[in-house]
Design an enzyme around this catalytic site. Structure first.
Site, PDB file in Angstrom:
ATOM      1  N   HIS A 161      42.425 114.045  73.463  1.00 31.01           N
ATOM      2  CA  HIS A 161      41.085 115.174  73.181  1.00 31.01           C
ATOM      3  C   HIS A 161      41.302 114.055  74.899  1.00 31.01           C
ATOM      4  CE1 HIS A 161      39.391 115.713  70.179  1.00 31.01           C
ATOM      5  NE2 HIS A 161      39.144 114.915  69.023  1.00 31.01           N
ATOM      6  N   LYS A 556      26.457 110.198  67.949  1.00 28.17           N
ATOM      7  CA  LYS A 556      25.708 110.773  68.961  1.00 28.17           C
ATOM      8  C   LYS A 556      24.552 111.939  68.099  1.00 28.17           C
ATOM      9  CE  LYS A 556      27.513 114.737  70.598  1.00 28.17           C
ATOM     10  NZ  LYS A 556      26.664 116.453  70.152  1.00 28.17           N
TER      11      LYS A 556
END
Length: 890
Positions: A161, A556
């Site tokens: 990532h 999120k």
């Protein structure tokens, strides 16, 4: 005009900050030395007046941090505003180098403390396998405790990532500087050796200063693979057997080496690097094939050198240590395979059969790496069988210490890493599978996407054939929302090989990410286990099953508080279902480094898991800067794995499980109120009209995508009109850069306020591990925020309503966290962590002000105008510097 502080004034301000931070003397000396050397380089290599400008800004931000009532913050803003573009560039780079040096000093001090603890008598057992095992023996008895140790499994999975903003060239220079700092500490003071070492340190710091901290181009997936290989080469290969030895010492109570170990290898290294293709078009089947080959080459090199080293050390004569008949037979077989090498080795090892056999085994490993079929091993099991023949022979001849010394370390390395090193895992989005299947079953012409998806399955089969089943076969399905999403993987595998072919062996792993998916998980699993291929694999593995939980997208989706509680409930429900079905469950935690992505200390998170959701096994993703922070140094890596293994062992203790279960029941009403109120508050913000473009305006979210951090795109589409298309990583990264850290805490203040009873919440903090972990992580996240700087970022968006919502929630959350944890500020009950934050925060403030300068210029520019490359470079430099200063950025 802002006047420059005198050197005395600068030292006075810095001294006040250092006194407040309570830095240990040895670490303070390291920081001062490295800071002095950096100052020397800035004066020597920077443009005229750079050092003085850096000191002016440094003094102002430190004073603003230590005395919020002063006008120092305004002075710092004025100083930054007065810099020329060239000077702003230099100042950002200077502060970034400073962070690298401070991080180095702190890591060096951690290693120093670990070594001091290791040499202490008696050693401190807290947070170690030794302590956990002793406590477990007291609670459940020796047999049950030993069974717990034998069943340990720790499975970190390295991912690529894009949150590691540091270039590999910078990392290499820092590692060389670390070695020099160690030499300086170990060597004599005041002589030529000290001067030579300091000259070397100046050279490295000058190299850091002159090396651009940002990459020109994004790394390719194979660049990312090679970066991870550095951790294996420098640390893991040699550290893993030391970890096992340390655990074996703890279990035995005396030093190992003279008897067979009781500890089984419990570390398994997984990798998504080169295998994770969810949203990354650059990871192809060919990339996955190359990633597996690169990893194998590294481990075979390691095994080749280790086998040769062990062989060279086995200078045991046949008179003192007669070889067994099996070893004699092995030697004859090896000689028949390569007579020339055998003759050469026999000549150099007369009467030393054990040595000769080991040196021939080293030749066989070389042949395996070079793919010489006549001499190569077909599988690591063959190599292990040969090693055990030698080990058994040594034991029979009375040479137990040689059998269970370095040779045992080599056996542990081969058992842990095989010939594959990392277990390559593939990840793909469920929607891609559905799209490809629809095309295949409609009989239409195969698209490029379809051919690529099918080729992935053929690649997995090839990797398994070449390197063994452990080398590949775990297939993660992102956004699993039905049992069909999992069954589709097996259907695609059959399409890939055709009617007459044999599909690869697959462990299909669901990834439950959103709030709704987490709640649906038990029902989906109950349905899929009856699917023929799923059921067949379940039986073949002894009813072992793996399920992955996503922290990023759930946070999120509904906010960090509701996501934390939903994840706990999902784990509890899945664990209960698995026990009822007699399934050995492994939960795979998709955690990142930042708090908004499940970050924080892994050991405390493990101890807060629901009953039977660990059961001796823990798997998690490790990414970006976290990989190098936890595994980059051998001492730190050993301590990290020791702590995690201790937590895994302790998590299954009846007392810990009873504590978690009891607390979850006792505070169920508190959890329900917190979940409802925090989610409503989060939705009030993120579902407000115009939120997504406002978010892109008040943070450097768009600009982060310009940084050459990783091969993976920052978002799934081109629009920021909706958060749906934004990946969770830049969502977290952007809020962190704005010094708001919203993804880690927003909604908690409202949640705590909805409960309202301070004593109940303090009781929860004392008695409920999940709640305590959440509060501690939020305290860390908030400690890295800065309200004055946050206000400056939020002002970029011209939405007072949204800015007010963020600032009000920040204040409310900070107030409640301090009231619950006690003390006069955040992290008062975590002095070491508090020190680390205070050590960096004023310097991060300086970089944030420079980043703001660049952001304002970009936001104020005419939309039709060309982006000023100097302004863009300043912004990207500041992003890299802030990431270095805050550390757990994504």
């Amino acid at each position: 005009m802002v006047s420059s502080p005198t050197p005395t004034e600068v030292l006075d301000v810095v001294g006040r900050l250092e006194a407040e931070k309570g830095i240990p003397e040895q670490m303070r000396a390291d920081v001062r030395l490295l800071g002095r050397l950096l100052g020397h380089i800035l004066s020597e290599s920077g443009s005229a007046g750079l050092f003085e400008d850096v000191e002016r800004l440094r003094a102002a931000t430190i004073e603003a941090y230590t005395d919020p009532t002063s006008d120092a913050f305004d002075r710092a803003v004025e100083i930054v505003g007065g810099f020329t573009p060239e000077r702003a560039d230099e100042v950002v780079r200077a502060f970034t180098v400073y962070f690298h040096l401070v991080n180095l000093a702190e890591e060096h001090h951690r290693v120093r403390v670990l070594r001091e603890r290791d040499g202490a008598s008696p050693r401190d057992p807290r947070g170690t396998v030794a302590g956990a095992y002793a406590a477990l023996v007291d609670e459940v008895g020796e047999d049950a405790a030993l069974k717990g140790v034998e069943g340990l499994e720790f499975h970190p999975v390295f991912t690529a990532h894009p949150t590691e903003a540091r270039r590999r060239a910078v990392s290499t220079s820092i590692r060389r500087l670390s070695e020099l700092l160690g030499e300086l500490e170990a060597g004599p003071r005041g002589g030529g050796a000290e001067k030579r070492t300091q000259r070397g340190m100046l050279e490295e710091i000058d190299t850091l200063w002159r090396t651009s901290p940002i990459r020109r181009d994004k790394p390719s997936p194979l660049d990312e693979v090679r970066t991870v290989m550095n951790v294996f080469d420098d640390t893991l290969f040699t550290t893993v057997p030391e970890i096992y030895r340390h655990v074996d010492d703890a279990v035995r109570g005396t030093g190992t080496g003279g008897a067979a170990p009781v500890v089984k290898p419990f570390v398994r290294i997984g990798s998504w690097v080169g295998g994770d293709r969810d949203g990354n078009p650059f990871v192809t089947a060919e990339i996955s094939r190359s990633a597996a080959a690169i990893a194998s080459d590294h481990v075979l090199h390691g095994l080749e050198r280790a086998t040769q080293r062990v062989g060279r050390g086995l200078t045991l004569s046949e008179a003192s240590t007669p070889p067994s008949a099996d070893v004699e037979a092995l030697w004859e077989r090896l000689r028949g395979l390569d007579e020339e090498s055998a003759a050469e080795i026999a000549k150099r090892s007369p009467g030393e059969t054990h040595r000769a056999v080991m040196l021939m085994l080293s030749r066989k490993i070389t042949a395996t790496r070079e793919r010489n079929a006549d001499l190569a091993y077909r599988a690591p099991e063959e190599f292990l069988a040969d090693l055990r023949v030698v080990q058994d022979s040594l034991v029979a001849a009375g040479a137990a210490r040689q059998a269970y010394g370095e040779l045992q370390d080599l056996i542990w390395q081969a058992e842990t890493f095989g010939f594959h090193l990392t277990e390559l895992e593939v990840r793909q989005h469920s929607a891609v599978h559905a799209k490809v299947l629809a095309e295949l079953e409609s009989g239409s012409v195969r698209s490029e996407l379809t051919e690529e998806v099918l080729e992935v399955f053929r690649t997995i089969a090839d990797v398994q054939e070449r390197f063994g089943l452990r080398a590949a076969g775990r297939y993660i399905v992102s956004f699993t929302q039905s049992a069909e999403d999992l069954a589709n993987v097996h259907r695609l595998a059959r399409h890939a090989v055709g009617a007459s072919g044999t599909p690869p062996v697959l462990d299909v792993i669901p990834l439950f990410e959103t709030f709704d998916d987490l709640q649906a998980a038990p029902g989906i699993m109950a349905e899929i286990v009856d699917h023929p291929e799923f059921a067949s694999r379940l039986e073949a593995t002894g009813r072992k099953l793996e399920i992955m939980l996503g922290y990023s997208d759930s946070s999120k989706d509904v906010g960090p508080v509701a996501a934390t509680l939903a994840l706990y409930e999902a784990q509890a429900d899945i664990a209960e279902w698995a026990r009822a079905k007699d399934i050995e469950l492994t939960l795979f935690h998709g955690r990142g480094g930042a708090l908004g992505r499940g970050g924080g200390p892994a050991n405390s998170a493990i101890l807060a898991q629901p009953p039977h959701s660990v059961d001796g096994r823990f798997k998690l993703t490790e990414q970006g800067e976290v990989i190098f922070a936890r595994y980059g140094d051998p001492d730190i890596a050993q301590r990290h794995v020791d702590q995690v293994a201790a937590a895994i062992l302790t998590a299954g203790a009846p007392s810990n499980e009873a504590r978690n279960h009891g607390a979850a029941d006792r505070f169920a009403d508190v959890a329900a109120r917190m979940e409802t109120s925090s989610r409503a508050r989060f939705f009030e913000l993120v579902k407000a009209d115009g939120f997504a473009p406002w978010f892109a305006t008040v943070t450097p979210m768009e600009e982060v995508g310009l940084l050459a951090l990783g091969s993976r795109p920052a978002r799934r589409g081109l629009s920021v009109e909706s958060l749906e298309d934004l990946r969770a990583i830049p969502w977290v990264f952007a809020w962190t850069q704005a010094r708001i850290n919203l993804a880690g805490w927003f909604g908690l203040g409202t949640a705590l306020q909805s409960v309202g009873d301070e004593q109940v919440l303090r009781d929860a903090y004392a008695e409920w591990p999940l709640f305590r972990t959440m509060i501690d992580n939020v305290a860390m996240s908030l400690a890295k925020t800065d309200e004055r700087i946050a206000r400056e970022y939020l002002a970029l968006g011209d939405r007072d309503d949204l800015a007010g919502l963020v600032l009000d929630e920040m204040s409310l959350t900070r107030d409640w966290v301090i009231r619950i944890t006690g003390g006069d500020g955040l992290l008062s009950n975590k002095p070491v962590l508090q020190r680390a934050v205070k050590l960096r925060s004023p310097y991060v403030d300086a970089l944030s002000l420079l980043q703001l300068r660049a952001l304002r210029a970009l936001r104020d520019a005419d939309e039709t105008a060309e982006t000023d490359p100097e302004v863009q470079r300043l912004l990207l430099l500041a992003v890299s510097g802030v990431a270095a200063g805050l550390q757990n950025t994504g």
